[in-house]
Design a protein around this motif. Structure first.
Motif, short mmCIF file in Angstrom:
data_model
loop_
_atom_site.label_atom_id
_atom_site.label_comp_id
_atom_site.label_asym_id
_atom_site.label_seq_id
_atom_site.Cartn_x
_atom_site.Cartn_y
_atom_site.Cartn_z
N ASP A 170 1.05 -1.20 0.24
CA ASP A 170 0.35 0.19 0.26
C ASP A 170 1.02 1.06 -0.12
OD1 ASP A 170 -1.26 -2.69 1.53
OD2 ASP A 170 -3.28 -0.84 1.70
N LYS A 174 1.13 4.20 -2.81
CA LYS A 174 0.74 5.83 -2.50
C LYS A 174 2.12 6.98 -3.09
CE LYS A 174 -2.29 4.45 1.84
NZ LYS A 174 -2.38 4.73 3.30
N CYS A 178 -1.20 6.81 -6.15
CA CYS A 178 -1.95 5.90 -6.09
C CYS A 178 -2.58 6.74 -4.71
CB CYS A 178 -1.25 4.47 -6.64
SG CYS A 178 -0.98 4.34 -7.77
N GLY A 179 -3.99 6.98 -4.57
CA GLY A 179 -4.85 7.32 -3.64
C GLY A 179 -5.88 6.16 -3.14
N ARG A 180 -5.93 6.06 -2.14
CA ARG A 180 -6.11 4.61 -1.45
C ARG A 180 -7.49 4.10 -1.73
NH1 ARG A 180 -4.88 2.29 3.30
NH2 ARG A 180 -4.53 3.94 4.60
N LEU A 181 -8.42 4.00 -2.68
CA LEU A 181 -8.99 3.92 -3.55
C LEU A 181 -8.93 2.97 -4.92
CD1 LEU A 181 -12.38 6.28 -3.60
CD2 LEU A 181 -12.28 3.92 -2.52
N LYS A 182 -7.88 4.20 -5.32
CA LYS A 182 -7.13 3.58 -6.40
C LYS A 182 -5.98 2.10 -6.18
CE LYS A 182 -5.39 3.26 -11.18
NZ LYS A 182 -6.17 3.80 -11.45
N VAL A 183 -5.40 2.68 -4.71
CA VAL A 183 -4.65 0.93 -4.34
C VAL A 183 -5.48 -0.08 -3.86
CG1 VAL A 183 -3.30 0.28 -2.41
CG2 VAL A 183 -2.65 2.59 -3.33
N GLN A 185 -8.37 -0.50 -5.39
CA GLN A 185 -8.98 -1.07 -6.41
C GLN A 185 -7.89 -1.78 -7.79
OE1 GLN A 185 -9.93 1.61 -9.55
NE2 GLN A 185 -10.23 0.71 -11.34
N ALA A 186 -6.43 -1.64 -8.01
CA ALA A 186 -5.45 -1.46 -8.70
C ALA A 186 -4.39 -2.21 -8.04
CB ALA A 186 -5.23 -0.57 -9.74
#
Length: 278
Positions: A170, A174, A178-183, A185-186
């Motif tokens: 994570d 970051k 990457c934001g929290r949701l992108k982390v 999801q991706a």
């Protein structure tokens, strides 16, 4: 010594064959019965090999709109339950795994303890609650009931998967912007694919087979699901259509068997890998 091992080996396999026959025979009898009429089913001695089979039961059921309606209702409820359960389970499991929440252990234990209570214990209060909120005889009412009862396990199950993924992944994502949701999801979700498939199958099986919630919530013929249709359409006060019941049972089993056959590898991986912390 070799003779003793051979005897033990043969005994174990004979025992396994007997157990296999005991487990498979009810399924075999259901399929065979679906190709017979009630007169043949009630004959003695029973015909275990389905002589003079007929497709009339399948033609009768598939030609009636009410049975197609049962199937449609079950599909809607099951797939919506799976989607909602997965969304809530992912966010809740991720939050319990990654954030230091107050009383986190107590909350997790409390959530899991919900499944200790049988459905029959909460059904009266649920009926009263649904009556006041006008949720009886609606898809959303049955979907909510199903996912509320499956969520404790699915949240706990996915949390164990998130725990196997180091937090350093994570943090690295970051740093890359990457934001929290992108982390989530991706990066994270592709790594827990077996767990997602496992909870999807679990929720689907529960929603597809649910009888008690459906019996309590769905009040009209047009809103019944397959479990209700199997019992109530063929069981009368004086006459029982066992052949029709077996036929609809076979039809209702096809999606379950297909789901398991196509996802069994992921299902097994999901049930094993989430229990091991990395």
């Amino acid at each position: 010594m070799k003779s003793s091992k051979l005897t033990s080996f043969i005994f174990r396999y004979i025992l396994l064959v007997i157990l296999l026959v005991l487990f498979i025979f009810p399924v075999y009898w259901m399929v065979v019965s679906s190709f017979q009429n009630n007169t043949q089913l009630m004959s003695f001695p029973p015909k275990f090999f389905g002589q003079n089979g007929t497709l009339q039961n399948y033609v009768h059921i598939l030609s009636q709109s009410k049975f197609i309606g049962y199937f449609k209702n079950s599909v809607i409820v099951s797939f919506c339950s799976v989607l909602l359960s997965m969304v809530v389970s992912v966010f809740a499991g991720y939050a319990f795994s990654r954030y230091e929440l107050p009383f986190k252990n107590i909350l997790m234990a409390s959530i899991l303890n919900i499944q200790i209570f049988p459905v029959t214990v909460i059904i009266i209060s649920l009926f009263t609650f649904y009556t006041k909120l006008h949720l009886l005889n609606t898809y959303r009412g049955l979907i909510l009931a199903d996912i509320i009862y499956t969520l404790p396990f699915t949240v706990w199950f996915l949390k164990s998967f998130f725990d196997t993924i180091p937090k350093s992944i994570d943090e690295a994502a970051k740093i890359d912007g990457c934001g929290r949701l992108k982390v989530l999801q991706a990066v994270i979700l592709p790594l827990i694919k077996p767990g997602l498939i496992a909870i999807a199958i679990y929720t689907f099986l529960y929603s597809w087979d649910d009888f008690v919630f459906a019996l309590t919530i769905m009040r009209t013929e047009s809103m019944k699901t397959l479990p209700l249709g199997i019992v109530q359409s063929f069981m009368g006060e004086y006459v029982h259509d066992y052949a029709g019941m077996m036929t609809l049972s076979v039809i209702s089993s096809i999606p379950v068997v297909a789901a398991f056959l196509f996802t069994q590898k992921h299902m097994i991986a999901g049930l094993t890998s989430g229990a091991v912390k990395g």
